[in-house]
Write a protein that holds these residues in place. Sequence first.
Motif, PDB file in Angstrom:
ATOM      1  N   ALA A  98       1.088  -1.174   0.040  1.00  0.00           N
ATOM      2  CA  ALA A  98      -0.258   0.295  -0.449  1.00  0.00           C
ATOM      3  C   ALA A  98       0.343   1.178   0.775  1.00  0.00           C
ATOM      4  N   GLU A  99       2.388   1.442  -0.011  1.00  0.00           N
ATOM      5  CA  GLU A  99       2.830   2.115   0.266  1.00  0.00           C
ATOM      6  C   GLU A  99       2.787   2.779  -1.626  1.00  0.00           C
ATOM      7  N   THR A 100       2.741   4.025  -1.050  1.00  0.00           N
ATOM      8  CA  THR A 100       2.710   4.908  -2.835  1.00  0.00           C
ATOM      9  C   THR A 100       4.243   5.153  -3.399  1.00  0.00           C
ATOM     10  N   GLY A 101       4.657   5.201  -4.147  1.00  0.00           N
ATOM     11  CA  GLY A 101       5.782   5.116  -5.329  1.00  0.00           C
ATOM     12  C   GLY A 101       5.396   4.764  -6.148  1.00  0.00           C
ATOM     13  N   GLY A 102       6.610   4.416  -6.852  1.00  0.00           N
ATOM     14  CA  GLY A 102       6.558   3.021  -8.469  1.00  0.00           C
ATOM     15  C   GLY A 102       7.114   1.873  -7.954  1.00  0.00           C
ATOM     16  N   LEU A 103       6.231   0.790  -8.507  1.00  0.00           N
ATOM     17  CA  LEU A 103       6.718  -0.147  -8.129  1.00  0.00           C
ATOM     18  C   LEU A 103       7.735  -1.264  -9.518  1.00  0.00           C
ATOM     19  N   SER A 104       8.348  -1.772  -9.074  1.00  0.00           N
ATOM     20  CA  SER A 104       9.030  -2.354 -10.191  1.00  0.00           C
ATOM     21  C   SER A 104       9.709  -3.726  -9.280  1.00  0.00           C
ATOM     22  N   GLY A 105       9.653  -4.313 -10.937  1.00  0.00           N
ATOM     23  CA  GLY A 105       9.862  -5.808  -9.871  1.00  0.00           C
ATOM     24  C   GLY A 105       9.514  -6.746 -10.687  1.00  0.00           C
ATOM     25  N   LYS A 106       9.431  -8.187 -10.469  1.00  0.00           N
ATOM     26  CA  LYS A 106       7.967  -9.711 -11.004  1.00  0.00           C
ATOM     27  C   LYS A 106       6.861  -8.773 -11.493  1.00  0.00           C
ATOM     28  N   PRO A 107       6.507  -8.002 -10.913  1.00  0.00           N
ATOM     29  CA  PRO A 107       4.362  -7.621 -11.254  1.00  0.00           C
ATOM     30  C   PRO A 107       4.908  -6.792 -12.928  1.00  0.00           C
ATOM     31  N   LEU A 108       5.818  -5.738 -12.790  1.00  0.00           N
ATOM     32  CA  LEU A 108       6.465  -4.856 -13.571  1.00  0.00           C
ATOM     33  C   LEU A 108       6.202  -5.526 -14.765  1.00  0.00           C
ATOM     34  N   PHE A 109       6.621  -7.114 -14.554  1.00  0.00           N
ATOM     35  CA  PHE A 109       7.178  -7.372 -16.237  1.00  0.00           C
ATOM     36  C   PHE A 109       6.155  -7.870 -17.291  1.00  0.00           C
ATOM     37  N   GLU A 110       4.914  -8.037 -16.502  1.00  0.00           N
ATOM     38  CA  GLU A 110       4.186  -8.151 -18.354  1.00  0.00           C
ATOM     39  C   GLU A 110       3.287  -6.620 -18.923  1.00  0.00           C
ATOM     40  N   PRO A 111       2.709  -5.540 -17.927  1.00  0.00           N
ATOM     41  CA  PRO A 111       2.478  -5.069 -18.504  1.00  0.00           C
ATOM     42  C   PRO A 111       3.484  -3.913 -19.149  1.00  0.00           C
ATOM     43  N   SER A 112       4.778  -3.550 -18.518  1.00  0.00           N
ATOM     44  CA  SER A 112       5.875  -3.053 -19.378  1.00  0.00           C
ATOM     45  C   SER A 112       6.100  -3.964 -20.497  1.00  0.00           C
ATOM     46  N   THR A 113       5.964  -5.371 -20.483  1.00  0.00           N
ATOM     47  CA  THR A 113       6.556  -6.015 -21.775  1.00  0.00           C
ATOM     48  C   THR A 113       5.624  -5.595 -23.178  1.00  0.00           C
TER      49      THR A 113
END
Length: 362
Positions: free
Chosen positions: A258-273
């Motif tokens: 729930a922290e604000t900010g930018g999420l990176s790592g494994k959950p970003l793989f599908e939308p970024s790809t």
Amino acid sequence: MIGALFGLARPLIHKLDAETAHRMSIAALAAAPALRPAADPPTLATEAFGLRFANPIGLAAGFDKNAEAVDGALGLGFGFVEVGGVTPLPQPGNPRPRVFRLPEDEAVINRYGLNSEGMEAVAARLAARRRKGGIVGVNLGANKDSADRSADYATLARRLAPLADFLTVNVSSPNTPGLRDLQAESALDDLIARTLAARDEAAAAGKPTPVLIKIAPDLTMPELDGMVAVARKRGVDGIVVSNTTIARPDSLRGAARAETGGLSGKPLFEPSTRMLAETFLRVERQFPLIGVGGVDSAQTAFAKIRAGATLVQFYSAMVFKGPGLVGEVKRGLDGELRKAGLPRLTALVGRDAQAIARGETL
């Protein structure tokens, strides 16, 4: 060896808060004698933006914000390193705590807010190591309280272009209020025009430094259309896809989700790809792309290439898998090429972009 040592040290490292652990990693890389990685196989040699890369795997911006450990990072085997984001004037960024691990998700949330020692500190470090070689890019950002953020990018380009192998215009950080507004077509057009003019001024009679744009994974398709139109019209040298996301998938389990900010790592793989594939289809090979977001294995790096990336970057995955991941990814990519009987990765760039954009495969 590096991977084994990280495996032993990881429990101790992860007892530290994430930012302290990050600072210790930078200090260790800066202080240790630079390693000499083994020569990369010829299959991994890649050309982009007029540069020749021994391998296509780069360290993403955000790790070495102030160019303190460039040679240590290159010694891990990266084909290139991107430092920054750098702002014209020093700024502290947001208050701590501002970076959070989500171990269950192999993800990180940060809200650093472009904390930077400033342009002159980074310029001094880049100038001091200039003859050591290696491809080093600089990620450019605007000061939070700037009255003219486009002017900030021009100032940075003029000062740092002679010291960098490429520049990345970062208009997609979610942690500086209003920065992503610069992704709008009209604002971006003015910003890029001024940045390129400053870059050309710095080049004088020499070869201009390549300029790239880094975009968010949260764009709508009309917004992406506008950004690509500006990039093509202005003749930028490439696009980096993508920065962190402000989205929070329902699948997240980490206590800090729930922290604000930018999420990176494994959950970003599908939308970024998928955003990478959409960008590749719109660019129509006019310039190369860098794929970043959720890369944590040779398979995910290969997926970025199939989606349209000529080069691939990662950073967050090393929080969980350590620096040995660099060699693992390179060996895996070389193996994929040998299995396919192909001489170069470039033959596979964008091969599955249409299917990935449709959400059919990853």
